[in-house]
Design a protein around this motif. Structure first.
Motif, PDB file in Angstrom:
ATOM      1  N   GLY A 186      79.923  69.990  46.615  1.00 16.71           N
ATOM      2  CA  GLY A 186      80.762  69.219  46.008  1.00 16.71           C
ATOM      3  C   GLY A 186      82.087  70.068  45.970  1.00 16.71           C
ATOM      4  O   GLY A 186      83.717  69.949  46.681  1.00 16.71           O
ATOM      5  N   ARG A 187      81.809  70.478  45.509  1.00 18.12           N
ATOM      6  CA  ARG A 187      83.011  71.622  44.481  1.00 18.12           C
ATOM      7  C   ARG A 187      83.091  72.833  45.939  1.00 18.12           C
ATOM      8  O   ARG A 187      84.377  72.716  45.773  1.00 18.12           O
ATOM      9  CB  ARG A 187      82.569  72.902  43.746  1.00 18.12           C
ATOM     10  CG  ARG A 187      82.996  73.869  42.734  1.00 18.12           C
ATOM     11  CD  ARG A 187      84.520  72.840  42.605  1.00 18.12           C
ATOM     12  NE  ARG A 187      85.243  74.204  41.958  1.00 18.12           N
ATOM     13  CZ  ARG A 187      86.831  74.820  41.881  1.00 18.12           C
ATOM     14  NH1 ARG A 187      87.148  72.989  42.113  1.00 18.12           N
ATOM     15  NH2 ARG A 187      87.677  75.200  41.420  1.00 18.12           N
ATOM     16  N   LEU A 188      82.388  73.125  46.170  1.00 21.38           N
ATOM     17  CA  LEU A 188      81.989  74.415  47.432  1.00 21.38           C
ATOM     18  C   LEU A 188      83.024  73.593  48.358  1.00 21.38           C
ATOM     19  O   LEU A 188      84.447  74.092  49.037  1.00 21.38           O
ATOM     20  CB  LEU A 188      80.967  74.537  48.206  1.00 21.38           C
ATOM     21  CG  LEU A 188      79.916  75.489  47.001  1.00 21.38           C
ATOM     22  CD1 LEU A 188      79.089  76.071  47.230  1.00 21.38           C
ATOM     23  CD2 LEU A 188      81.167  77.166  46.979  1.00 21.38           C
ATOM     24  N   TRP A 189      83.012  72.378  48.688  1.00 18.32           N
ATOM     25  CA  TRP A 189      84.263  71.077  49.726  1.00 18.32           C
ATOM     26  C   TRP A 189      85.197  71.394  49.851  1.00 18.32           C
ATOM     27  O   TRP A 189      86.387  71.675  50.095  1.00 18.32           O
ATOM     28  CB  TRP A 189      83.822  70.453  50.057  1.00 18.32           C
ATOM     29  CG  TRP A 189      82.043  70.138  50.396  1.00 18.32           C
ATOM     30  CD1 TRP A 189      81.211  70.635  52.029  1.00 18.32           C
ATOM     31  CD2 TRP A 189      80.872  68.715  50.999  1.00 18.32           C
ATOM     32  NE1 TRP A 189      80.300  70.408  52.335  1.00 18.32           N
ATOM     33  CE2 TRP A 189      80.602  69.261  51.476  1.00 18.32           C
ATOM     34  CE3 TRP A 189      81.124  68.085  49.929  1.00 18.32           C
ATOM     35  CZ2 TRP A 189      78.941  68.640  51.588  1.00 18.32           C
ATOM     36  CZ3 TRP A 189      79.987  66.870  50.063  1.00 18.32           C
ATOM     37  CH2 TRP A 189      78.962  67.458  51.135  1.00 18.32           C
ATOM     38  N   GLU A 190      85.798  71.282  48.380  1.00 15.38           N
ATOM     39  CA  GLU A 190      86.720  71.319  47.557  1.00 15.38           C
ATOM     40  C   GLU A 190      87.421  72.444  48.084  1.00 15.38           C
ATOM     41  O   GLU A 190      88.566  73.369  48.075  1.00 15.38           O
ATOM     42  CB  GLU A 190      87.279  71.003  46.371  1.00 15.38           C
ATOM     43  CG  GLU A 190      86.793  69.467  45.507  1.00 15.38           C
ATOM     44  CD  GLU A 190      87.065  69.136  44.513  1.00 15.38           C
ATOM     45  OE1 GLU A 190      87.443  70.421  43.366  1.00 15.38           O
ATOM     46  OE2 GLU A 190      85.934  68.276  43.437  1.00 15.38           O
ATOM     47  N   LEU A 191      86.914  74.040  47.933  1.00 19.96           N
ATOM     48  CA  LEU A 191      87.210  75.534  47.611  1.00 19.96           C
ATOM     49  C   LEU A 191      88.168  75.723  49.065  1.00 19.96           C
ATOM     50  O   LEU A 191      88.337  76.294  49.767  1.00 19.96           O
ATOM     51  CB  LEU A 191      86.436  76.209  46.991  1.00 19.96           C
ATOM     52  CG  LEU A 191      86.142  76.055  45.999  1.00 19.96           C
ATOM     53  CD1 LEU A 191      85.153  76.609  45.197  1.00 19.96           C
ATOM     54  CD2 LEU A 191      87.632  76.728  44.911  1.00 19.96           C
ATOM     55  N   ILE A 192      86.940  75.213  49.592  1.00 21.38           N
ATOM     56  CA  ILE A 192      87.546  75.232  51.454  1.00 21.38           C
ATOM     57  C   ILE A 192      87.925  74.789  52.044  1.00 21.38           C
ATOM     58  O   ILE A 192      88.559  75.072  52.828  1.00 21.38           O
ATOM     59  CB  ILE A 192      85.432  75.242  52.322  1.00 21.38           C
ATOM     60  CG1 ILE A 192      84.340  75.899  51.741  1.00 21.38           C
ATOM     61  CG2 ILE A 192      85.420  74.680  53.517  1.00 21.38           C
ATOM     62  CD1 ILE A 192      83.169  75.319  51.915  1.00 21.38           C
ATOM     63  N   ALA A 193      88.471  73.525  51.733  1.00 24.89           N
ATOM     64  CA  ALA A 193      89.878  72.675  52.040  1.00 24.89           C
ATOM     65  C   ALA A 193      90.650  73.373  51.441  1.00 24.89           C
ATOM     66  O   ALA A 193      91.523  73.658  51.920  1.00 24.89           O
ATOM     67  CB  ALA A 193      89.318  71.577  52.041  1.00 24.89           C
ATOM     68  N   GLN A 194      90.789  73.862  49.850  1.00 25.64           N
ATOM     69  CA  GLN A 194      91.665  74.218  49.801  1.00 25.64           C
ATOM     70  C   GLN A 194      92.338  75.626  50.743  1.00 25.64           C
ATOM     71  O   GLN A 194      93.435  76.331  50.399  1.00 25.64           O
ATOM     72  CB  GLN A 194      91.345  75.150  48.078  1.00 25.64           C
ATOM     73  CG  GLN A 194      92.047  73.445  47.076  1.00 25.64           C
ATOM     74  CD  GLN A 194      91.132  73.942  45.526  1.00 25.64           C
ATOM     75  OE1 GLN A 194      91.270  74.965  45.731  1.00 25.64           O
ATOM     76  NE2 GLN A 194      90.867  72.726  45.460  1.00 25.64           N
TER      77      GLN A 194
END
Length: 90
Positions: free
Chosen positions: A21-29
């Motif tokens: 979930g944290r990686l998905w946030e960073l990828i989107a950012q």
């Protein structure tokens, strides 16, 4: 404007110590679209360690063999692209 900008990224496997979930946030950012499954829109599949090849990775390799422009990264490449390549403090 980084390596992930404009890409469609799917994760498969294990990414400890990071939560997907944290990686998905960073990828989107970083300007990429996050995909939950490997599709014809996927441009980067990040394959974290796993006991065997996942179905997402098999599908990505099939698409690649058919000429789709899809990159298969390991988790270290993703961590570097996201600036997470420093060792966690533990």
């Amino acid at each position: 404007d980084g390596l992930l900008f404009g890409q469609n990224v799917t994760l498969t496997g294990d990414f400890a110590p990071y939560d997907k979930g944290r990686l998905w946030e960073l990828i989107a950012q970083a300007g990429a679209t996050v995909g939950k499954n490997t599709t014809k829109k996927t441009t980067i599949l990040v394959a974290g360690p796993w006991d065997s090849m996942t179905s997402k990775e098999k599908k990505a390799r099939e698409y690649k063999e058919k000429g789709q422009d899809i990159q298969i990264w390991d988790e270290k490449q993703l961590f570097t692209a996201l600036g997470l390549d420093e060792q966690p403090p533990f």
